[in-house]
Design a protein around this motif. Structure first.
Motif, PDB file in Angstrom:
ATOM      1  N   LEU A 172      17.952  29.584 -19.016  1.00  8.85           N
ATOM      2  CA  LEU A 172      18.621  29.215 -20.910  1.00  8.85           C
ATOM      3  C   LEU A 172      18.909  28.350 -21.379  1.00  8.85           C
ATOM      4  O   LEU A 172      19.386  27.514 -21.949  1.00  8.85           O
ATOM      5  CB  LEU A 172      19.699  31.002 -20.271  1.00  8.85           C
ATOM      6  CG  LEU A 172      18.708  32.211 -20.053  1.00  8.85           C
ATOM      7  CD1 LEU A 172      20.729  32.534 -19.351  1.00  8.85           C
ATOM      8  CD2 LEU A 172      18.779  32.484 -21.935  1.00  8.85           C
ATOM      9  N   SER A 173      19.705  26.864 -19.546  1.00 11.56           N
ATOM     10  CA  SER A 173      19.268  25.861 -20.130  1.00 11.56           C
ATOM     11  C   SER A 173      18.146  24.984 -20.647  1.00 11.56           C
ATOM     12  O   SER A 173      18.718  24.378 -22.006  1.00 11.56           O
ATOM     13  CB  SER A 173      19.940  25.336 -18.952  1.00 11.56           C
ATOM     14  OG  SER A 173      21.013  26.024 -18.556  1.00 11.56           O
ATOM     15  N   ALA A 174      17.354  25.447 -20.279  1.00 11.59           N
ATOM     16  CA  ALA A 174      16.340  24.473 -21.511  1.00 11.59           C
ATOM     17  C   ALA A 174      15.227  24.900 -22.225  1.00 11.59           C
ATOM     18  O   ALA A 174      14.920  23.670 -23.035  1.00 11.59           O
ATOM     19  CB  ALA A 174      15.182  24.565 -20.051  1.00 11.59           C
ATOM     20  N   PHE A 175      15.250  26.307 -22.291  1.00  5.88           N
ATOM     21  CA  PHE A 175      14.432  27.064 -23.420  1.00  5.88           C
ATOM     22  C   PHE A 175      15.033  27.713 -24.139  1.00  5.88           C
ATOM     23  O   PHE A 175      14.580  27.735 -25.625  1.00  5.88           O
ATOM     24  CB  PHE A 175      13.389  27.567 -23.196  1.00  5.88           C
ATOM     25  CG  PHE A 175      12.437  27.276 -21.873  1.00  5.88           C
ATOM     26  CD1 PHE A 175      11.832  26.090 -22.209  1.00  5.88           C
ATOM     27  CD2 PHE A 175      12.867  27.136 -20.489  1.00  5.88           C
ATOM     28  CE1 PHE A 175      11.123  25.456 -20.657  1.00  5.88           C
ATOM     29  CE2 PHE A 175      11.734  26.539 -19.162  1.00  5.88           C
ATOM     30  CZ  PHE A 175      10.893  25.288 -19.894  1.00  5.88           C
ATOM     31  N   VAL A 176      16.323  27.664 -24.484  1.00  7.12           N
ATOM     32  CA  VAL A 176      17.517  27.991 -25.299  1.00  7.12           C
ATOM     33  C   VAL A 176      18.769  26.864 -25.575  1.00  7.12           C
ATOM     34  O   VAL A 176      18.755  27.030 -26.416  1.00  7.12           O
ATOM     35  CB  VAL A 176      18.324  29.595 -24.963  1.00  7.12           C
ATOM     36  CG1 VAL A 176      19.017  30.482 -26.004  1.00  7.12           C
ATOM     37  CG2 VAL A 176      16.715  30.289 -24.279  1.00  7.12           C
ATOM     38  N   THR A 204      20.658  21.693 -17.170  1.00  2.01           N
ATOM     39  CA  THR A 204      19.373  21.472 -17.105  1.00  2.01           C
ATOM     40  C   THR A 204      18.571  20.883 -15.911  1.00  2.01           C
ATOM     41  O   THR A 204      17.866  21.706 -15.133  1.00  2.01           O
ATOM     42  CB  THR A 204      18.378  20.777 -18.799  1.00  2.01           C
ATOM     43  OG1 THR A 204      18.614  21.694 -19.806  1.00  2.01           O
ATOM     44  CG2 THR A 204      16.899  21.296 -18.363  1.00  2.01           C
ATOM     45  N   VAL A 205      19.150  19.907 -15.383  1.00  2.00           N
ATOM     46  CA  VAL A 205      19.062  19.055 -14.479  1.00  2.00           C
ATOM     47  C   VAL A 205      19.228  19.550 -12.905  1.00  2.00           C
ATOM     48  O   VAL A 205      18.598  19.829 -12.019  1.00  2.00           O
ATOM     49  CB  VAL A 205      19.541  17.792 -14.393  1.00  2.00           C
ATOM     50  CG1 VAL A 205      18.989  16.649 -13.046  1.00  2.00           C
ATOM     51  CG2 VAL A 205      18.895  17.503 -15.339  1.00  2.00           C
ATOM     52  N   PHE A 229      17.298  23.292 -12.074  1.00  2.00           N
ATOM     53  CA  PHE A 229      16.198  22.870 -12.245  1.00  2.00           C
ATOM     54  C   PHE A 229      15.948  22.553 -10.870  1.00  2.00           C
ATOM     55  O   PHE A 229      14.725  22.779 -10.000  1.00  2.00           O
ATOM     56  CB  PHE A 229      14.880  21.723 -12.897  1.00  2.00           C
ATOM     57  CG  PHE A 229      13.966  21.510 -12.578  1.00  2.00           C
ATOM     58  CD1 PHE A 229      12.482  22.518 -12.840  1.00  2.00           C
ATOM     59  CD2 PHE A 229      13.820  20.522 -12.294  1.00  2.00           C
ATOM     60  CE1 PHE A 229      11.241  22.114 -12.117  1.00  2.00           C
ATOM     61  CE2 PHE A 229      12.073  19.901 -11.607  1.00  2.00           C
ATOM     62  CZ  PHE A 229      11.515  21.240 -11.769  1.00  2.00           C
ATOM     63  N   VAL A 230      17.127  21.748 -10.488  1.00  2.00           N
ATOM     64  CA  VAL A 230      16.738  20.863  -8.866  1.00  2.00           C
ATOM     65  C   VAL A 230      16.748  21.888  -8.146  1.00  2.00           C
ATOM     66  O   VAL A 230      16.680  22.166  -6.723  1.00  2.00           O
ATOM     67  CB  VAL A 230      17.977  19.584  -8.464  1.00  2.00           C
ATOM     68  CG1 VAL A 230      17.585  19.182  -7.355  1.00  2.00           C
ATOM     69  CG2 VAL A 230      17.053  18.271  -9.617  1.00  2.00           C
ATOM     70  N   SER A 231      18.148  22.855  -8.431  1.00  2.00           N
ATOM     71  CA  SER A 231      18.482  23.643  -7.427  1.00  2.00           C
ATOM     72  C   SER A 231      17.890  24.877  -7.601  1.00  2.00           C
ATOM     73  O   SER A 231      17.734  25.602  -6.253  1.00  2.00           O
ATOM     74  CB  SER A 231      19.679  24.477  -8.344  1.00  2.00           C
ATOM     75  OG  SER A 231      20.901  24.973  -7.389  1.00  2.00           O
ATOM     76  N   LEU A 232      16.926  25.010  -8.660  1.00  2.00           N
ATOM     77  CA  LEU A 232      15.600  26.403  -8.603  1.00  2.00           C
ATOM     78  C   LEU A 232      14.451  25.997  -6.997  1.00  2.00           C
ATOM     79  O   LEU A 232      14.247  26.708  -5.956  1.00  2.00           O
ATOM     80  CB  LEU A 232      15.160  26.773  -9.750  1.00  2.00           C
ATOM     81  CG  LEU A 232      14.017  27.315  -9.805  1.00  2.00           C
ATOM     82  CD1 LEU A 232      15.123  29.206  -9.384  1.00  2.00           C
ATOM     83  CD2 LEU A 232      13.375  27.451 -11.610  1.00  2.00           C
ATOM     84  N   MET A 233      14.221  24.773  -7.915  1.00  5.84           N
ATOM     85  CA  MET A 233      13.888  24.216  -6.240  1.00  5.84           C
ATOM     86  C   MET A 233      14.306  23.947  -4.596  1.00  5.84           C
ATOM     87  O   MET A 233      13.178  24.455  -4.311  1.00  5.84           O
ATOM     88  CB  MET A 233      12.833  22.431  -6.665  1.00  5.84           C
ATOM     89  CG  MET A 233      11.956  22.462  -8.089  1.00  5.84           C
ATOM     90  SD  MET A 233      10.722  23.244  -8.023  1.00  5.84           S
ATOM     91  CE  MET A 233      11.149  24.372  -9.368  1.00  5.84           C
ATOM     92  N   VAL A 234      15.109  23.563  -4.815  1.00  4.48           N
ATOM     93  CA  VAL A 234      15.987  24.061  -3.356  1.00  4.48           C
ATOM     94  C   VAL A 234      16.216  25.104  -2.743  1.00  4.48           C
ATOM     95  O   VAL A 234      15.926  25.989  -1.884  1.00  4.48           O
ATOM     96  CB  VAL A 234      17.419  23.269  -3.570  1.00  4.48           C
ATOM     97  CG1 VAL A 234      17.778  23.875  -1.534  1.00  4.48           C
ATOM     98  CG2 VAL A 234      17.067  22.067  -4.093  1.00  4.48           C
ATOM     99  N   HIS A 235      16.566  26.201  -4.176  1.00  3.68           N
ATOM    100  CA  HIS A 235      16.366  27.319  -3.900  1.00  3.68           C
ATOM    101  C   HIS A 235      14.964  28.149  -2.927  1.00  3.68           C
ATOM    102  O   HIS A 235      14.713  28.583  -2.298  1.00  3.68           O
ATOM    103  CB  HIS A 235      16.037  28.724  -4.621  1.00  3.68           C
ATOM    104  CG  HIS A 235      17.883  28.763  -4.680  1.00  3.68           C
ATOM    105  ND1 HIS A 235      19.234  27.123  -5.187  1.00  3.68           N
ATOM    106  CD2 HIS A 235      19.258  29.378  -4.598  1.00  3.68           C
ATOM    107  CE1 HIS A 235      20.546  27.610  -5.147  1.00  3.68           C
ATOM    108  NE2 HIS A 235      20.519  28.804  -5.102  1.00  3.68           N
ATOM    109  N   THR A 271      16.649  10.843 -13.377  1.00  2.00           N
ATOM    110  CA  THR A 271      15.551  10.725 -12.593  1.00  2.00           C
ATOM    111  C   THR A 271      15.867  10.611 -11.662  1.00  2.00           C
ATOM    112  O   THR A 271      15.008  10.904 -10.463  1.00  2.00           O
ATOM    113  CB  THR A 271      14.989   9.269 -13.624  1.00  2.00           C
ATOM    114  OG1 THR A 271      15.909   8.109 -13.312  1.00  2.00           O
ATOM    115  CG2 THR A 271      14.458   9.006 -14.614  1.00  2.00           C
ATOM    116  N   HIS A 272      17.111   9.682 -11.313  1.00  2.00           N
ATOM    117  CA  HIS A 272      17.416   9.994  -9.301  1.00  2.00           C
ATOM    118  C   HIS A 272      17.439  11.332  -8.995  1.00  2.00           C
ATOM    119  O   HIS A 272      16.824  11.668  -7.591  1.00  2.00           O
ATOM    120  CB  HIS A 272      18.641   9.181  -9.095  1.00  2.00           C
ATOM    121  CG  HIS A 272      18.994   9.366  -7.928  1.00  2.00           C
ATOM    122  ND1 HIS A 272      19.966  10.753  -7.463  1.00  2.00           N
ATOM    123  CD2 HIS A 272      18.602   8.678  -6.722  1.00  2.00           C
ATOM    124  CE1 HIS A 272      20.451   9.866  -6.093  1.00  2.00           C
ATOM    125  NE2 HIS A 272      19.638   9.059  -5.460  1.00  2.00           N
ATOM    126  N   ALA A 273      18.088  12.311  -9.702  1.00  2.00           N
ATOM    127  CA  ALA A 273      17.819  13.840  -9.160  1.00  2.00           C
ATOM    128  C   ALA A 273      16.952  14.522  -8.809  1.00  2.00           C
ATOM    129  O   ALA A 273      16.618  14.682  -7.765  1.00  2.00           O
ATOM    130  CB  ALA A 273      18.437  14.522 -10.380  1.00  2.00           C
TER     131      ALA A 273
END
Length: 654
Positions: A50-54, A95-96, A99-105, A350-352
């Motif tokens: 929702l954050s990135a695409f809507v 969005t950042v 996304f990072v949280s999704l990768m960590v999950h 970028t650091h994230a």
């Protein structure tokens, strides 16, 4: 989207994460491990989608939302509200973070698969994401503080997740106490805003702020302080705690006691970036106080330089990355202090990506090494872990600021911005961030070379079983490597020199250093070509080269250097003795003061005088009165005669 209003979609972003957290936490035993991680991952995936695409396309089209979602109380004339401000700065952070949280999950499935607290861990990290989203989406200081304390609570729970380890419980308590110091200043800043503005709504406060620019207050008699300066410095004290700036940085390296996924989540895009986001959000206030900007600038520069030096001597692979986080947070604060808010947020983004990549890569190595974290006991893993090695190379090159990797663009912009700044302290800050480029490249590649190259230094059994991590670990590394390569050159023009942030960030014309840089910016390729001829690039290459010479070509050299610089090595190994100072002055001082108050206040005054003293007084009176009850009739007759005499005397006198 499916007929939903945008207001409903905004609500779904944090609530999806909250739902995942509640399912994993409250129903973990019912749904099992698969159900717990599926619910948490689905919630965060919905939030990211929702954050990135809507929401991001909607905001890019110019649709900014600032409104109340729910009023839960009214105190006097002040409504206590849940409200969202969805503008370009917010949606970038959303969005950042998601996304990072999704990768960590996803990564957590592989890293924590044997842990008995599997469901509890997923609940905690989903809660963490929920509170961070509430923080960045808020349109008022009350909700900001709610999210602020929420991520602090989750960090406490996650740092001490392995609660059977004394070091973990010590680290979580240390993080809690240090952040309370910062949060006390933050709360005072919010209280001052309410006192002078009569509202906690961002837009109302920003509208009133210019009227406060000339107002002063007296904290100490005879010394006038600007109201805006005091408010901004108090808010920044809160940022110093959350974003681990000197001297409130001491909790962050110890947070490595938590599992590696939470190290990545805390250090990459959530808790530690909350302070950076908050200062950028408060740019209309900070632009009214050059004193406050200078404080941010100098504190950030000291953090960037001093913490990079400590990273050189760390041998725990996670602590090397942790000290790089401290240093890079300093770079972000330097950008904010130089009024290059967009550059600071750009570096945050970028650091994230590359910091989450480095932490998760370090976790992949730790899995292969059977939870050994000392890089001196590694080596020769490049052939055994090719995917992890390749992605760690990308993360290290981005961290070192080598073009065209993401870190190059954001870090170079910060260095240029502080060079153009005319604020007091900008000269010191420029020197610190410039030298920091060399140090960063050196310690990041020291870690890389000691881990993946040279002769294996682990025991035979560990070497025999060392192999590449499973796909559930490797895939997030690859997905994070892609933005670590491309995010810089894709985002630099709209974020720094375009109109992406719009009215989200305010910069006074006298402080517009990015405007000066933008006048010379033409395209990404000329910037890269120009960057290859500038001092930061040569300093980064020199740092990488020195790391290769010392840890690959001549591996005996580090010990020789250490022997010749023992005093400096001891100073850096002991982290400037800040922990010892805190322990002896503050911790021991608090214990001494507590013991004194106990002995004087509790034992002697309350127990000795009030409680026991009262009992003794009653006892003495009773002992004296006991002599009156002698049992002889003539004593009682004598007492009656004396009493009668006194009664008649006073009666006749009256």
């Amino acid at each position: 989207m499916f007929g939903l209003s945008m207001k409903t979609i905004y609500l779904l972003v944090p609530l999806a994460c909250l739902a995942g957290a509640l399912i994993a936490g409250l129903l973990g035993k019912v749904v099992g491990r698969r159900g717990a991680h599926s619910a948490a991952i689905l919630g965060v995936a919905i939030a990211f989608g929702l954050s990135a695409f809507v929401i991001l396309p909607d905001v890019r089209a110019g649709h900014v939302f600032n409104g109340t979602i729910y009023t839960w109380a009214v105190s006097g004339m002040v409504p206590l509200e849940v409200g969202f401000l969805i503008d370009p700065l917010t949606v970038l952070m959303m969005t950042v973070v998601t996304f990072v949280s999704l990768m960590v999950h996803i990564y957590t499935i592989g890293y924590m698969h044997d842990d008995p607290g599997y469901q509890r861990f997923f609940s905690y990290i989903a809660f963490f994401t929920f509170f961070m989203l509430m923080l960045v989406m808020s349109n008022n200081f009350l909700q900001l503080f709610f999210g602020w304390e929420g991520v602090g609570l989750c960090s406490y729970l996650l740092i001490g997740f392995w609660f059977t380890r004394p070091s973990a419980t010590y680290a979580q308590m240390k993080a809690f106490l240090v952040n309370r110091i910062g949060d006390f200043g933050f709360l005072l800043g919010i209280a001052a805003i309410y006192f002078y503005c009569g509202t906690l709504d961002y837009s109302a406060v920003f509208a009133i702020a210019p009227q406060l620019a000339a107002k002063t207050m007296q904290i100490f008699p005879g010394a006038d302080w600007g109201v805006i300066t005091v408010i901004c410095i108090l808010l920044f004290i809160g940022a110093m705690g959350k974003s681990a700036q000197v001297p409130l940085h001491v909790w962050l390296p110890d947070s490595m006691e938590g599992p590696t996924p939470i190290s990545a989540l805390i250090h990459a895009a959530t808790m530690v970036t909350a302070g950076v986001f908050m200062v950028a959000r408060m740019s209309p206030l900070y632009e009214l106080s050059e004193t406050a900007l200078s404080v941010v600038l100098v504190i950030g520069a000291l953090t960037a330089f001093l913490m990079a030096l400590v990273g050189i001597v760390q041998n725990d692979i996670k602590r090397v990355v942790a000290y790089s986080t401290l240093s890079q947070l300093g770079y972000m604060m330097v950008a904010l202090g130089a009024s290059a808010y967009a550059a600071g947020i750009f570096h945050l983004m970028t650091h994230a990506f590359f910091k989450a990549l480095l932490f998760l890569g370090a976790g992949s190595v730790i899995i292969a090494m059977h939870h050994e974290q000392d890089i001196r006991k590694m080596g020769g893993l490049a052939k055994r872990m090719p995917w992890t090695c390749a992605t760690m190379w990308i993360g290290s090159l981005a961290l070192a600021g080598i073009p065209p990797f993401a870190g190059f663009f954001s870090k170079d912009m910060i260095i240029d911005a502080v060079h153009l700044s005319k604020l007091p302290g900008s000269g010191l800050a420029h020197a610190a961030v410039l030298i920091g480029v060399f140090i960063t490249a050196f310690y990041s590649f020291r870690m890389l070379f000691l881990t993946f190259y040279g002769k294996p230094r682990m025991d035979e059994e560990t070497l025999h079983h060392a192999h590449e991590s499973p796909p559930v670990v490797v895939v997030p590394l690859v997905l994070l490597a892609l933005p670590s390569i491309a995010a810089g050159w894709l985002a630099i023009e709209p974020l720094l020199f375009g109109t992406f942030f719009g009215e989200s960030i305010k910069v006074a014309p006298a402080h517009d250093v990015l405007g000066e840089i933008g006048a010379r910016f033409h395209d990404v390729l000329p910037m890269i070509a120009h960057g290859l001829q500038r001092p930061p690039f040569f300093l980064a290459i020199a740092g990488i080269g020195l790391a290769w010479i010392m840890y690959v070509r001549y591996p005996e050299m580090p010990e020789q250097v250490r022997q010749r610089a023992q005093a400096l090595h001891r100073l850096l190994s002991n982290k400037y003795y800040v922990d010892e100072f805190n322990e002896r002055v503050f911790a021991r001082g608090a214990r001494v003061l507590g013991a004194l108050l106990w002995r004087v206040g509790d034992e002697r005054t309350i127990d000795g005088v009030v409680v026991n003293g009262t009992a003794r007084l009653v006892g003495r009176i009773a002992a004296a009165a006991r002599h009156v009850q002698s049992g002889y009739v003539y004593h009682y007759a004598f007492a009656m005669i004396v009493g009668l005499f006194l009664l008649i005397t006073f009666f006749l006198h009256g």
